[in-house]
Design an enzyme around this catalytic site. Structure first.
Site, PDB file in Angstrom:
ATOM      1  N   GLU A 263       0.845  -1.206   0.000  1.00 18.80           N
ATOM      2  CA  GLU A 263       0.000   0.000   0.000  1.00 18.80           C
ATOM      3  C   GLU A 263       0.876   1.250   0.000  1.00 18.80           C
ATOM      4  O   GLU A 263       2.002   1.222   0.479  1.00 18.80           O
ATOM      5  CB  GLU A 263      -0.856   0.024   1.278  1.00 18.80           C
ATOM      6  CG  GLU A 263      -2.215  -0.612   1.137  1.00 18.80           C
ATOM      7  CD  GLU A 263      -3.256   0.315   0.520  1.00 18.80           C
ATOM      8  OE1 GLU A 263      -2.881   1.301  -0.159  1.00 18.80           O
ATOM      9  OE2 GLU A 263      -4.455   0.055   0.714  1.00 18.80           O
ATOM     10  N   ASP A 264       0.326   2.337  -0.498  1.00 25.19           N
ATOM     11  CA  ASP A 264       1.034   3.617  -0.395  1.00 25.19           C
ATOM     12  C   ASP A 264       0.858   4.210   0.996  1.00 25.19           C
ATOM     13  O   ASP A 264       1.804   4.683   1.614  1.00 25.19           O
ATOM     14  CB  ASP A 264       0.539   4.601  -1.468  1.00 25.19           C
ATOM     15  CG  ASP A 264      -0.982   4.719  -1.505  1.00 25.19           C
ATOM     16  OD1 ASP A 264      -1.686   3.972  -0.780  1.00 25.19           O
ATOM     17  OD2 ASP A 264      -1.489   5.556  -2.274  1.00 25.19           O
TER      18      ASP A 264
ATOM     19  N   ASP B 193      -4.564   4.895   6.384  1.00 19.87           N
ATOM     20  CA  ASP B 193      -5.156   6.016   7.117  1.00 19.87           C
ATOM     21  C   ASP B 193      -6.054   5.408   8.207  1.00 19.87           C
ATOM     22  O   ASP B 193      -5.585   5.049   9.280  1.00 19.87           O
ATOM     23  CB  ASP B 193      -5.919   6.858   6.083  1.00 19.87           C
ATOM     24  CG  ASP B 193      -6.497   8.148   6.630  1.00 19.87           C
ATOM     25  OD1 ASP B 193      -6.732   8.238   7.842  1.00 19.87           O
ATOM     26  OD2 ASP B 193      -6.736   9.083   5.847  1.00 19.87           O
TER      27      ASP B 193
ATOM     28  N   PHE C 143      -2.868  15.519   5.081  1.00 17.73           N
ATOM     29  CA  PHE C 143      -3.088  14.994   3.734  1.00 17.73           C
ATOM     30  C   PHE C 143      -1.785  15.139   2.949  1.00 17.73           C
ATOM     31  O   PHE C 143      -1.201  16.223   2.891  1.00 17.73           O
ATOM     32  CB  PHE C 143      -4.219  15.748   3.035  1.00 17.73           C
ATOM     33  CG  PHE C 143      -4.484  15.223   1.663  1.00 17.73           C
ATOM     34  CD1 PHE C 143      -5.134  14.013   1.488  1.00 17.73           C
ATOM     35  CD2 PHE C 143      -4.057  15.923   0.546  1.00 17.73           C
ATOM     36  CE1 PHE C 143      -5.357  13.506   0.212  1.00 17.73           C
ATOM     37  CE2 PHE C 143      -4.283  15.425  -0.728  1.00 17.73           C
ATOM     38  CZ  PHE C 143      -4.937  14.216  -0.894  1.00 17.73           C
TER      39      PHE C 143
ATOM     40  N   ARG D 159       1.401  12.934  -8.395  1.00 18.09           N
ATOM     41  CA  ARG D 159       2.014  11.605  -8.243  1.00 18.09           C
ATOM     42  C   ARG D 159       3.492  11.637  -8.624  1.00 18.09           C
ATOM     43  O   ARG D 159       4.276  10.798  -8.190  1.00 18.09           O
ATOM     44  CB  ARG D 159       1.303  10.575  -9.123  1.00 18.09           C
ATOM     45  CG  ARG D 159      -0.153  10.332  -8.754  1.00 18.09           C
ATOM     46  CD  ARG D 159      -0.667   9.094  -9.492  1.00 18.09           C
ATOM     47  NE  ARG D 159      -2.113   9.020  -9.518  1.00 18.09           N
ATOM     48  CZ  ARG D 159      -2.855   8.476  -8.552  1.00 18.09           C
ATOM     49  NH1 ARG D 159      -2.285   7.987  -7.482  1.00 18.09           N
ATOM     50  NH2 ARG D 159      -4.165   8.428  -8.662  1.00 18.09           N
TER      51      ARG D 159
HETATM   52  P1  5GP Z   1      -7.972   4.081   4.634  1.00 17.83           P
HETATM   53  O1  5GP Z   1      -8.945   3.111   4.094  1.00 17.83           O
HETATM   54  O2  5GP Z   1      -6.813   3.474   5.380  1.00 17.83           O
HETATM   55  O3  5GP Z   1      -8.652   5.171   5.438  1.00 17.83           O
HETATM   56  O4  5GP Z   1      -7.389   4.872   3.417  1.00 17.83           O
HETATM   57  C1  5GP Z   1      -6.486   4.307   2.569  1.00 17.83           C
HETATM   58  C2  5GP Z   1      -6.497   4.970   1.211  1.00 17.83           C
HETATM   59  O5  5GP Z   1      -6.909   6.337   1.281  1.00 17.83           O
HETATM   60  C3  5GP Z   1      -5.103   4.981   0.645  1.00 17.83           C
HETATM   61  O6  5GP Z   1      -4.817   3.834  -0.100  1.00 17.83           O
HETATM   62  C4  5GP Z   1      -5.116   6.236  -0.209  1.00 17.83           C
HETATM   63  O7  5GP Z   1      -5.653   5.941  -1.471  1.00 17.83           O
HETATM   64  C5  5GP Z   1      -6.081   7.150   0.506  1.00 17.83           C
HETATM   65  N1  5GP Z   1      -5.400   8.111   1.401  1.00 17.83           N
HETATM   66  C6  5GP Z   1      -5.390   8.124   2.765  1.00 17.83           C
HETATM   67  N2  5GP Z   1      -4.678   9.158   3.243  1.00 17.83           N
HETATM   68  C7  5GP Z   1      -4.207   9.820   2.154  1.00 17.83           C
HETATM   69  C8  5GP Z   1      -3.370  10.986   1.995  1.00 17.83           C
HETATM   70  O8  5GP Z   1      -2.908  11.644   2.941  1.00 17.83           O
HETATM   71  N3  5GP Z   1      -3.102  11.347   0.708  1.00 17.83           N
HETATM   72  C9  5GP Z   1      -3.578  10.675  -0.378  1.00 17.83           C
HETATM   73  N4  5GP Z   1      -3.228  11.139  -1.583  1.00 17.83           N
HETATM   74  N5  5GP Z   1      -4.368   9.574  -0.264  1.00 17.83           N
HETATM   75  C10 5GP Z   1      -4.657   9.154   0.987  1.00 17.83           C
END
Ligand code: 5GP
Length: 179
Positions: free
Chosen positions: A102-103, A106, A156, A169
């Protein structure tokens, strides 16, 4: 130095050289942990394409790589809690060792969802690797999340594969939204 993406401003948070160094450390760890096995790295598109590519370059055991697509953000700057399910994984993972890449994690909802989907296909094991983690946003422990590049605040962020409105990106390094 501040940089503008669409209607927002961002400032440097993690330089590329630090990402490169950490990526090598994680790759070495994976190589040691999976010695004698052939794991499948499953990159979660779009955000993890750069990290997955850089990670695999430094893994020195036999490894396969594939990608799946899943997103929960819809181009905004906070989570929607809705997961747009483009999940598609054509390869057979039964009995295989899976490392999800994963990148960013959150709330952890996306990773939970993905792990549940993969478990049904009876892999031998599943672990996850994320370049970034927002520990204060995480809703519950994810035991499979074994490899984390950097822990960051609830900002963010964009760059190195992560986008804002599909832009940013290509930024070299991670940038955070200016408050
Ligand atoms: P989660 O399901 O853990 O809340 O969110 C995961 C996904 O939300 C990540 O794979 C990404 O696509 C997006 N995401 C969460 N935080 C960020 C952030 O700070 N920046 C960006 N660009 N995407 C985020």
């Amino acid at each position: 130095m501040k940089t503008q993406i669409a209607d927002l401003y961002f400032e440097p948070l993690i330089p590329l050289k630090d990402i490169d160094k950490r990526t090598i450390e994680i790759a070495n760890q994976i190589s040691a942990d999976y010695k004698g096995r052939t794991p499948i790295l499953v990159g979660v598109l779009n955000g993890s394409f750069l990290f997955t590519a850089d990670l695999i370059k430094h893994i020195d055991i036999p490894v396969e790589v594939t990608f799946t697509k899943l997103a929960s953000y819809y181009g905004g700057t906070s989570t929607t809690r809705k997961i747009r399910d483009d999940f598609d994984l054509s390869i057979d993972i039964k009995g295989r060792d899976i490392i999800l890449v994963e990148d960013i994690v959150d709330t952890g909802n996306t990773l939970h969802y993905l792990i549940d989907k993969l478990k049904v296909r009876e892999p031998a094991s599943i672990t996850a690797c994320s370049l970034l983690l927002k520990p204060k946003a995480l809703e519950g422990i994810i035991y499979e999340l074994k490899y984390v590049g950097f822990e960051i605040e609830n900002d963010f962020v964009v760059g190195y594969g992560l986008d804002y409105k599909e832009l940013g990106r290509n930024l070299k390094g991670i940038y955070r939204k200016v408050k």
